[in-house]
Design a protein around this motif. Structure first.
Motif, PDB file in Angstrom:
ATOM      1  N   LEU A 204      45.029  44.346  47.239  1.00  0.00           N
ATOM      2  CA  LEU A 204      44.415  43.139  46.632  1.00  0.00           C
ATOM      3  C   LEU A 204      45.113  42.308  45.757  1.00  0.00           C
ATOM      4  CD1 LEU A 204      40.590  44.309  45.687  1.00  0.00           C
ATOM      5  CD2 LEU A 204      41.253  42.799  47.338  1.00  0.00           C
ATOM      6  N   ASN A 205      45.954  43.027  45.075  1.00  0.00           N
ATOM      7  CA  ASN A 205      46.965  41.730  44.120  1.00  0.00           C
ATOM      8  C   ASN A 205      47.839  41.343  44.862  1.00  0.00           C
ATOM      9  OD1 ASN A 205      45.620  42.872  41.864  1.00  0.00           O
ATOM     10  ND2 ASN A 205      46.908  44.844  41.559  1.00  0.00           N
ATOM     11  N   ASN A 206      48.032  41.863  46.040  1.00  0.00           N
ATOM     12  CA  ASN A 206      49.162  40.993  46.841  1.00  0.00           C
ATOM     13  C   ASN A 206      48.586  39.749  47.288  1.00  0.00           C
ATOM     14  OD1 ASN A 206      51.091  43.259  46.480  1.00  0.00           O
ATOM     15  ND2 ASN A 206      50.381  44.471  48.147  1.00  0.00           N
ATOM     16  N   PHE A 207      47.343  39.850  47.511  1.00  0.00           N
ATOM     17  CA  PHE A 207      46.728  38.628  47.844  1.00  0.00           C
ATOM     18  C   PHE A 207      46.487  37.391  46.892  1.00  0.00           C
ATOM     19  CE2 PHE A 207      45.318  41.318  51.348  1.00  0.00           C
ATOM     20  CZ  PHE A 207      45.394  40.494  52.443  1.00  0.00           C
ATOM     21  N   GLY A 208      47.045  37.928  45.678  1.00  0.00           N
ATOM     22  CA  GLY A 208      46.733  37.278  44.492  1.00  0.00           C
ATOM     23  C   GLY A 208      45.483  37.371  43.769  1.00  0.00           C
ATOM     24  N   GLU A 209      45.067  38.293  43.823  1.00  0.00           N
ATOM     25  CA  GLU A 209      43.513  38.697  43.411  1.00  0.00           C
ATOM     26  C   GLU A 209      43.155  38.143  42.114  1.00  0.00           C
ATOM     27  OE1 GLU A 209      39.777  40.739  43.116  1.00  0.00           O
ATOM     28  OE2 GLU A 209      41.167  40.033  44.580  1.00  0.00           O
ATOM     29  N   GLN A 210      42.340  37.161  41.793  1.00  0.00           N
ATOM     30  CA  GLN A 210      41.673  36.841  41.032  1.00  0.00           C
ATOM     31  C   GLN A 210      40.268  36.356  40.983  1.00  0.00           C
ATOM     32  OE1 GLN A 210      42.993  32.216  40.756  1.00  0.00           O
ATOM     33  NE2 GLN A 210      44.806  33.294  40.928  1.00  0.00           N
ATOM     34  N   VAL A 211      39.512  36.797  40.068  1.00  0.00           N
ATOM     35  CA  VAL A 211      37.961  36.156  40.125  1.00  0.00           C
ATOM     36  C   VAL A 211      37.764  35.757  38.903  1.00  0.00           C
ATOM     37  CG1 VAL A 211      37.207  38.072  41.722  1.00  0.00           C
ATOM     38  CG2 VAL A 211      37.244  38.414  39.147  1.00  0.00           C
ATOM     39  N   GLY A 212      36.717  34.664  38.812  1.00  0.00           N
ATOM     40  CA  GLY A 212      36.402  34.164  37.555  1.00  0.00           C
ATOM     41  C   GLY A 212      36.818  32.463  38.144  1.00  0.00           C
ATOM     42  N   GLU A 213      36.427  31.655  36.942  1.00  0.00           N
ATOM     43  CA  GLU A 213      36.976  30.229  37.434  1.00  0.00           C
ATOM     44  C   GLU A 213      36.890  29.606  36.208  1.00  0.00           C
ATOM     45  OE1 GLU A 213      32.420  28.668  38.431  1.00  0.00           O
ATOM     46  OE2 GLU A 213      33.022  30.801  39.125  1.00  0.00           O
ATOM     47  N   ILE A 636      37.278  43.603  54.171  1.00  0.00           N
ATOM     48  CA  ILE A 636      38.109  44.671  54.432  1.00  0.00           C
ATOM     49  C   ILE A 636      37.981  44.985  55.971  1.00  0.00           C
ATOM     50  CG2 ILE A 636      38.102  45.922  52.539  1.00  0.00           C
ATOM     51  CD1 ILE A 636      36.004  47.700  53.767  1.00  0.00           C
ATOM     52  N   ASP A 637      39.182  45.287  56.608  1.00  0.00           N
ATOM     53  CA  ASP A 637      39.145  45.554  58.182  1.00  0.00           C
ATOM     54  C   ASP A 637      38.308  47.084  58.140  1.00  0.00           C
ATOM     55  OD1 ASP A 637      40.854  47.869  57.630  1.00  0.00           O
ATOM     56  OD2 ASP A 637      42.658  46.656  58.247  1.00  0.00           O
ATOM     57  N   ASN A 638      38.201  47.459  59.375  1.00  0.00           N
ATOM     58  CA  ASN A 638      37.271  48.604  59.885  1.00  0.00           C
ATOM     59  C   ASN A 638      37.947  49.964  59.388  1.00  0.00           C
ATOM     60  OD1 ASN A 638      38.938  48.488  62.346  1.00  0.00           O
ATOM     61  ND2 ASN A 638      37.389  47.443  63.194  1.00  0.00           N
ATOM     62  N   GLU A 639      39.266  49.748  58.743  1.00  0.00           N
ATOM     63  CA  GLU A 639      40.054  50.842  58.301  1.00  0.00           C
ATOM     64  C   GLU A 639      39.943  51.181  56.847  1.00  0.00           C
ATOM     65  OE1 GLU A 639      41.224  53.444  60.054  1.00  0.00           O
ATOM     66  OE2 GLU A 639      40.820  52.311  62.009  1.00  0.00           O
ATOM     67  N   GLY A 640      39.388  50.084  56.265  1.00  0.00           N
ATOM     68  CA  GLY A 640      39.206  49.948  54.825  1.00  0.00           C
ATOM     69  C   GLY A 640      40.309  49.182  53.919  1.00  0.00           C
ATOM     70  N   MET A 641      41.196  48.575  54.743  1.00  0.00           N
ATOM     71  CA  MET A 641      42.308  47.842  54.013  1.00  0.00           C
ATOM     72  C   MET A 641      41.704  46.226  53.930  1.00  0.00           C
ATOM     73  SD  MET A 641      44.249  50.037  53.601  1.00  0.00           S
ATOM     74  CE  MET A 641      45.443  49.185  53.059  1.00  0.00           C
ATOM     75  N   PRO A 642      42.209  45.678  52.531  1.00  0.00           N
ATOM     76  CA  PRO A 642      41.656  44.143  52.376  1.00  0.00           C
ATOM     77  C   PRO A 642      42.222  43.190  53.132  1.00  0.00           C
ATOM     78  CG  PRO A 642      43.117  45.012  50.635  1.00  0.00           C
ATOM     79  CD  PRO A 642      43.019  46.253  51.549  1.00  0.00           C
ATOM     80  N   LEU A 643      41.257  42.147  53.211  1.00  0.00           N
ATOM     81  CA  LEU A 643      41.699  40.942  54.101  1.00  0.00           C
ATOM     82  C   LEU A 643      42.029  39.636  53.419  1.00  0.00           C
ATOM     83  CD1 LEU A 643      39.227  41.591  57.080  1.00  0.00           C
ATOM     84  CD2 LEU A 643      41.606  42.035  57.203  1.00  0.00           C
ATOM     85  N   ASN A 644      41.587  39.774  51.957  1.00  0.00           N
ATOM     86  CA  ASN A 644      41.629  38.614  51.391  1.00  0.00           C
ATOM     87  C   ASN A 644      41.473  39.089  49.904  1.00  0.00           C
ATOM     88  OD1 ASN A 644      41.956  35.944  50.462  1.00  0.00           O
ATOM     89  ND2 ASN A 644      40.240  35.166  51.522  1.00  0.00           N
ATOM     90  N   GLN A 645      41.900  38.075  49.067  1.00  0.00           N
ATOM     91  CA  GLN A 645      41.223  38.603  47.388  1.00  0.00           C
ATOM     92  C   GLN A 645      39.885  38.568  47.686  1.00  0.00           C
ATOM     93  OE1 GLN A 645      43.153  35.023  45.582  1.00  0.00           O
ATOM     94  NE2 GLN A 645      41.369  34.127  45.228  1.00  0.00           N
ATOM     95  N   SER A 646      39.182  39.156  46.596  1.00  0.00           N
ATOM     96  CA  SER A 646      37.876  39.179  46.341  1.00  0.00           C
ATOM     97  C   SER A 646      37.259  37.981  45.780  1.00  0.00           C
ATOM     98  CB  SER A 646      37.522  40.600  45.351  1.00  0.00           C
ATOM     99  OG  SER A 646      37.912  39.949  44.023  1.00  0.00           O
TER     100      SER A 646
END
Length: 669
Positions: A204-213, A636-646
């Protein structure tokens, strides 16, 4: 608070950067055993609560936030006396979203459970469960485990062998590289969860994970004040004074530069006066008191009455004026003095003389900013108001030729006053609604509220078309082009609200109208529902169908979750993506359904017990995604791996569409 501090805080708010997603740990509990006598004791839970967060008390009504509860797994040689009891300073106020009075603790929370020792060896094992929220999100139900053993032999009870009062919070904070040992309910579940439950925090962090605004609340307050100041300019109390004042400064001296400087000083004095008013309100009441007033039923009734009185004044029923001797005294003082003090006193005279027009606008502005709970909100609002009010005096001093192009005073200014009166009347119903929900009167349910708003804005449209007259209106029956377009907007808004009487969501007024649950008659069915509320089953289905997954971590008591579902999920493009391109799995972290068997987990080196379905999904969110606040959406994909930041709480529909489309694009890659 000094002006320097206020400006510093404002600057920090404007430059506020988004925070990275992380496990939130706002509450830390400790547990202790207190012997009261040979055969009686009490278990005390004491929690420290971070600023901005609060912990809910016990025995809250059904359908509300999570109540604190005392739960026993095993008890030997002892009996419970009564229920879990809150101790200390509780705050009680009305929550307009839940539509009920709630009680909670800030800074420090304490709960006590009395125990009767029946003799001999005793052992108590169980947990305290509580809920915590701030203004943006809530934690899932969190447990505080405890184990106490000893012997009741006519002496002080033995010290606890084990007290894990802060296990839940420590488990939620620590390093993301966790030692996880999940003991499943069945062998089949173990096969399913081996891959699906694998932590993906680094991915998730590799996608630049950040929530909040970025927080726009202070900017919103400033511009609300700015708009209020601009409206005040076009009232009969202020507009005619502008050319007289500017001409006075330009003619009082032969030095044009000095005249311009005096006009600038006059404008700055207006800013200082209103900013001081905002700071005084802050210092007298404080942020917490203002926030408490914003949700207090009695004060909301007073706010409602105040706005009705102001509206009647704008309609021409009477004039709200300050004692004339006040303005006369200040005016005479200004004539007796010279220099900067004289100019400041002239500005103060303007503030007093124009009160009958500016007072209702300032009153409404201060009522609105009180709902933010910000310590500098009144000052920021007054700053915006004062800048708008002072700007013409300085601009016309710089460009005197503009004075000739100023519209002359006339009936159009009264039209603005009456229009403001209608708006004040509409907003008065908002504050009455809060009190109505608090006392359970049920006289202002959603459809009643909307019906009144429809009538108010329809009448405003009729007035602007010249079909209704008030005491100060002239007899001119001509309707100008601006009045016609204002009437068109008002009537269109009234028509827009009509479907709400049958349950339409009406996103434009969702912040003002009572909650949808108060609607007695609701035909609206366009809602997005998850295909699965079980993680493993949903993942197996997604694998079979070859589709990506969106996991919606939510809660029954999550207000912002409901806002997202109403304001964002109902968008046609969003609902199409969720229904057709994704397998939507909704997991309630406060689901109280008991698991067939408790699940033992080891998290951050500590052993915990998952007892409910909600515990299980909360643990999944922490262990797999490294977060514990809701709403929380992850692709996430159907293997459980993330597709984008949350994605967290943000009602920007286009941003949410981009979030979904990016995940779909990455899945297809």
């Amino acid at each position: 608070m000094t002006k320097k501090h206020v400006l510093s805080w404002l600057f920090m708010a404007l430059l506020c950067l988004p925070a990275f997603a992380q496990i939130q740990d706002p509450v830390k509990f400790k547990t202790e055993w207190n012997a009261l006598s040979d055969n009686e004791a009490e278990i005390i839970f004491t929690g420290t609560v971070d600023k901005g967060w609060h912990v809910y008390s016990t025995d809250l009504p059904e359908g509300g936030p999570i109540s604190a509860t005392f739960n026993v797994d095993k008890i030997e040689g002892a009996e419970l006396i009564g229920k879990l009891t809150p101790r200390g300073k509780q705050i009680e106020k009305m929550d307009p979203i839940f539509g009920m009075q709630v009680r909670f603790f800030e800074s420090k929370a304490q709960f006590v459970q009395k125990i009767k020792l029946t003799g001999g060896a005793y052992k108590l094992t169980g947990y305290l469960e509580y809920g915590a929220c701030n203004d943006e999100n809530c934690l899932p139900p969190t447990s505080v485990d405890f184990t106490f053993t000893g012997t009741a032999s006519g002496k002080q009870a033995a010290a606890p062998a084990e007290a894990q009062g802060n296990a839940a919070n420590e488990a939620a904070s620590g390093d993301t590289a966790q030692s996880v040992a999940l003991i499943p309910l069945t062998p089949a579940m173990k096969v399913q969860t081996t891959d699906y439950w694998k932590p993906v925090i680094n991915e998730l962090n590799n996608f630049g994970e950040q929530v909040g605004e970025e927080s726009h609340s202070w900017i919103y307050i400033f511009f609300t004040g700015l708009v209020g100041g601009l409206l005040a300019l076009f009232t009969p109390c202020v507009w005619p004074i502008i050319p007289m004042t500017v001409s006075f400064f330009l003619k009082r001296t032969k030095d044009k530069k000095k005249g311009i400087r005096d006009a600038w000083t006059y404008g700055a004095s207006i800013v200082v006066i209103y900013l001081t008013l905002g700071l005084a309100i802050t210092l007298i009441f404080g942020a917490s008191a203002l926030n408490a007033l914003s949700t207090n039923a009695i004060f909301n009734i007073l706010f409602c009455l105040m706005l009705i009185v102001f509206a009647a004044s704008f309609f021409g029923a009477f004039e709200i004026t300050l004692p004339s001797k006040w303005s006369n005294a200040v005016d005479s003082k200004a004539e007796q003095t010279t220099g900067l003090l004289s100019i400041f006193l002239m500005a103060f005279t303007l503030s007093l003389v124009s009160f009958s027009c500016t007072g209702p606008i300032i009153g409404f502005l201060l009522v609105e900013v009180s709902t933010t709970g910000s310590v500098v909100a009144p000052a920021i609002g007054m700053l915006g108001f004062a800048i708008a009010l002072a700007l013409p005096f300085t601009l016309f001093a710089l460009f005197p030729s503009w004075l000739k192009s100023m519209p002359k005073s006339g009936g159009w200014m009264n039209v603005i006053k009456v229009t403001l009166g209608f708006l004040e009347l509409a907003f008065a119903l908002k504050f009455l609604s809060v009190a109505d929900l608090a006392y359970g009167w049920r006289i202002l349910d959603r459809e009643t509220f909307l019906a009144l708003w429809i009538v108010i804005f329809a009448l405003l449209g009729m007035y602007l078309l010249g079909k209704i007259k008030f005491p100060h209106d002239d007899d001119d029956t001509k309707v100008s082009v601006p009045r016609f377009f204002m009437a068109l907007i008002s009537l269109a808004f009234a028509v827009y609200m009509i479907p709400g009487l049958w349950g339409a969501p009406l996103k434009a007024v969702s912040a003002f109208a009572p909650p949808m649950q108060t609607q007695d008659f609701n035909l609206y069915k366009n809602e997005v529902h998850a295909k699965f509320n079980d993680f493993e089953a949903g993942m197996e289905y997604a694998r079979q169908q070859g589709k990506p997954v969106m996991i919606d971590f939510t809660g029954y008591g999550c207000v912002n979750c409901r806002k997202m579902e109403l304001a964002v999920w109902t968008d046609p493009k969003v609902s199409k993506l969720l229904n057709e391109d994704y397998v939507l799995i909704t997991l309630f972290v406060d689901d109280k359904t008991k698991l067939a068997e408790p699940i033992k987990i080891t998290e951050n080196g500590k052993e915990r017990t998952l007892r409910t379905v909600g515990d299980k999904w909360s643990y999944l969110q922490r262990s797999k995604f490294g977060a514990n606040a809701q709403p929380f959406y992850v692709l996430i994909d159907n293997e459980g791996m993330p597709l984008n930041q949350s994605y967290s709480y943000d009602e920007d529909i286009q941003k949410y569409i981009n979030f979904l489309e990016t995940g779909l694009k990455n899945y297809k890659k």
